[in-house]
Design a protein around this motif. Structure first.
Motif, short mmCIF file in Angstrom:
data_model
loop_
_atom_site.label_atom_id
_atom_site.label_comp_id
_atom_site.label_asym_id
_atom_site.label_seq_id
_atom_site.Cartn_x
_atom_site.Cartn_y
_atom_site.Cartn_z
N ILE A 235 3.86 7.21 5.18
CA ILE A 235 2.95 6.45 5.52
C ILE A 235 2.02 6.24 4.13
O ILE A 235 1.33 7.06 4.89
N ILE A 236 1.72 6.08 2.76
CA ILE A 236 1.08 6.91 1.86
C ILE A 236 0.07 5.58 2.02
O ILE A 236 -0.29 4.39 1.22
N GLY A 237 -1.58 6.15 2.07
CA GLY A 237 -2.52 5.06 1.45
C GLY A 237 -3.18 5.81 0.33
O GLY A 237 -4.14 7.26 0.88
N LEU A 238 -2.98 5.11 -1.07
CA LEU A 238 -3.92 5.73 -1.99
C LEU A 238 -5.40 5.30 -2.25
O LEU A 238 -5.50 4.13 -2.68
N TYR A 239 -6.28 6.03 -1.63
CA TYR A 239 -7.55 5.25 -1.82
C TYR A 239 -8.59 5.94 -2.79
O TYR A 239 -8.52 6.57 -3.33
N ARG B 268 9.30 4.69 1.59
CA ARG B 268 10.12 5.29 0.12
C ARG B 268 9.72 4.77 -0.85
O ARG B 268 10.16 5.25 -1.99
N GLY B 269 8.37 5.27 -1.15
CA GLY B 269 7.32 4.96 -2.62
C GLY B 269 7.54 3.70 -2.97
O GLY B 269 6.48 3.37 -3.77
N GLU B 270 7.09 2.55 -2.39
CA GLU B 270 7.64 1.22 -2.57
C GLU B 270 5.56 0.64 -1.93
O GLU B 270 5.30 1.35 -1.02
N THR B 271 5.44 -0.06 -2.98
CA THR B 271 4.14 -0.56 -2.90
C THR B 271 4.05 -1.67 -1.95
O THR B 271 5.40 -2.65 -1.70
N ILE B 272 3.85 -1.69 -0.41
CA ILE B 272 4.10 -2.66 0.77
C ILE B 272 2.59 -4.04 0.42
O ILE B 272 2.18 -4.95 1.26
N HIS B 273 1.46 -2.68 0.05
CA HIS B 273 0.61 -4.15 0.12
C HIS B 273 -1.04 -3.06 -0.85
O HIS B 273 -0.89 -1.72 -0.93
N LEU B 274 -1.31 -3.92 -1.60
CA LEU B 274 -2.02 -3.70 -3.47
C LEU B 274 -3.60 -3.43 -2.75
O LEU B 274 -4.16 -2.46 -3.49
N ASP B 275 -4.12 -3.71 -2.23
CA ASP B 275 -5.03 -3.85 -0.81
C ASP B 275 -5.41 -4.17 0.27
O ASP B 275 -5.58 -4.76 0.20
N ALA B 276 -5.04 -2.81 0.99
CA ALA B 276 -5.14 -3.15 2.19
C ALA B 276 -7.19 -3.01 3.04
O ALA B 276 -7.02 -2.62 3.99
N VAL B 277 -7.84 -2.89 1.73
CA VAL B 277 -9.40 -2.49 2.38
C VAL B 277 -9.42 -3.50 3.27
O VAL B 277 -10.17 -3.32 4.25
N ASP B 278 -9.38 -5.04 3.26
CA ASP B 278 -9.44 -6.19 4.59
C ASP B 278 -9.20 -5.95 5.41
O ASP B 278 -9.26 -5.94 6.75
N LEU B 279 -7.72 -5.37 5.29
CA LEU B 279 -6.72 -5.41 6.59
C LEU B 279 -7.87 -4.54 7.81
O LEU B 279 -7.64 -4.33 8.70
N GLY C 59 -8.34 -2.63 11.91
CA GLY C 59 -8.24 -1.33 11.94
C GLY C 59 -7.18 -0.72 11.99
O GLY C 59 -5.87 -0.97 11.68
N ASP C 60 -6.87 0.18 13.14
CA ASP C 60 -5.61 1.31 13.00
C ASP C 60 -4.53 0.49 13.78
O ASP C 60 -3.18 0.27 13.44
N GLN C 61 -4.72 -1.07 14.50
CA GLN C 61 -3.52 -1.58 14.25
C GLN C 61 -3.03 -2.30 13.44
O GLN C 61 -1.83 -3.41 13.83
N ALA C 62 -3.36 -2.37 12.46
CA ALA C 62 -3.08 -3.00 10.99
C ALA C 62 -1.42 -2.09 10.70
O ALA C 62 -0.81 -2.23 9.91
N PHE C 63 -1.63 -0.67 11.05
CA PHE C 63 -0.32 0.09 10.71
C PHE C 63 0.40 -0.78 10.97
O PHE C 63 0.94 -1.10 12.64
N PRO C 64 1.82 0.10 10.81
CA PRO C 64 2.26 -0.15 9.25
C PRO C 64 2.14 -0.89 8.07
O PRO C 64 2.70 -0.75 6.92
N PHE C 65 0.98 -1.85 8.72
CA PHE C 65 1.02 -2.85 6.89
C PHE C 65 1.62 -3.09 6.77
O PHE C 65 1.67 -3.98 5.68
#
Length: 375
Positions: free
Chosen positions: A16-20, A105-116, A121-127
């Protein structure tokens, strides 16, 4: 000196990747960076399948190197402008910081997870949407059953502290309590603390059932001690985890922040700072009924003012606006204090001032200016 290492794209597969998207020149990014780092390190420690990739909007290689050196994750090279441009366009990035989450799989599951990240915090994983729905339901239930004892008690400690003694939380039950999130070496906090202390003293002299509890946002006890030394109220003991949990519970994004808890233990207002800035002790007890009364009073006062003024501090005509006609929260360009609702405003320049700060040009030879008083 930071030692850079190349990371193969194959090492990111199946994660699971976060593009920051971020940059060192923007304060919001600097504020978010340690929050994301804390989450990232914890997820790595527990073996979670998570990775972050930094995509820079820095203005030079040196700025990129400096900012990336504060991060525990890899980055797209600063020189790879094409990748940065493609990713920015692909995900329609319009502001920073931004955190785009991709699944295995490289699919977008959240467009901006800053608020999450700020809220959970880490409880949001896997978003995933299921995980977020679960967290939101839990949060709603917590707020519905909230009590002051639950908020302030931690690890069996049922007290807060003053400068000289421990104070049982039970002594605060039934009072209006302000939770004051602040930190040392923060200029806005220093200024607001002085104002809040004046309001606190005034309400105490009137024997109002009001108390304030300092919640430190400093990262060490020395910062806590320095900050609290200038405060006349109570404080939560300096325990990092308890303070972090409370700041997340109220989704504290910036400081200073004043959360007001009513006598029943429920949240009355998250806008205590703004209300103090606008109304001082008149904001007490911070209820919607009291704020509505103050708004109505401001509406009546505004009727005394000219529809427009030639303010000596600005070259354009300023027009009188209300919250419904273009006003709203603002920082007064004359005195640098908080404003809201009624104001004199230049739409072209974004110049905005309190009504009480309007000093109108007077063409008469007897005097150069006249002051319009709000009181």
């Amino acid at each position: 000196r930071h030692c850079w290492e190349q990371v193969s794209l194959a090492d990111l597969e199946g994660k699971i990747i976060g593009l920051y998207f971020s940059a060192n020149w923007y304060a919001e990014c600097e504020n978010f960076n340690p929050v994301l780092s804390s989450m990232y390190i914890h997820l790595k420690d527990v073996g979670s399948n998570f990775e972050v990739v930094f995509i820079s909007s820095d203005e030079s290689q040196a700025s990129f190197d400096q900012f990336h050196s504060t991060m525990p994750w890899p980055a797209i090279p600063y020189s790879d402008l094409q990748s940065k441009k493609s990713l920015t366009e692909m995900f329609q990035i319009e502001g920073i910081p931004s955190l785009v989450i991709l699944n295995q799989r490289g699919e977008t599951i959240h467009l901006d997870a800053v608020d999450l990240v700020y809220k959970y915090g880490d409880q949001a994983f896997p978003f995933t949407s299921e995980r977020i729905a679960e967290l939101e339901a839990g949060e709603k239930a917590k707020h519905a059953s909230q009590t002051l004892e639950q908020l302030l008690s931690s690890k069996g400690k049922d007290y807060v502290i003053s400068h000289s003694e421990q104070v049982p939380i039970s002594k605060l039950v039934g009072k209006t309590v302000g939770l004051y999130f602040s930190a040392s070496q923060c200029p806005p906090s220093v200024k607001f603390t002085q104002r809040l202390a004046c309001v606190y003293k005034s309400l105490k002299e009137k024997n109002e059932d009001f108390e304030i509890v300092f919640v430190s946002m400093d990262r060490d006890e020395s910062g806590f001690t320095e900050c609290y030394s200038n405060m006349p109220w109570l404080a939560l003991p300096c325990e990092e985890e308890a303070l972090r949990v409370l700041s997340r519970y109220f989704d504290i994004r910036g400081i200073p922040s004043l959360i007001v808890i009513g006598p029943e233990g429920k949240t009355v207002s998250r806008e205590g700072r703004n209300l103090i800035n606008l109304h001082l002790e008149m904001a007490y007890p911070f209820t919607e009924a009291q704020i509505q009364l103050l708004r109505e009073r401001m509406d009546e006062e505004a009727k005394k003012y000219s529809r427009s003024v030639n303010h000596m501090g600005h070259r354009h005509l300023l027009n009188l606006v209300s919250e419904d006609t273009g006003g709203g929260p603002f920082i007064c360009c004359e005195c640098d204090d908080q404003g809201s609702g009624w104001a004199y405003q230049c739409i072209d320049c974004g110049y905005e001032i309190h009504l009480k700060c309007a000093r109108e040009i007077d063409d008469s030879p007897e005097k150069e200016t006249k002051v319009i008083n709000f009181d």
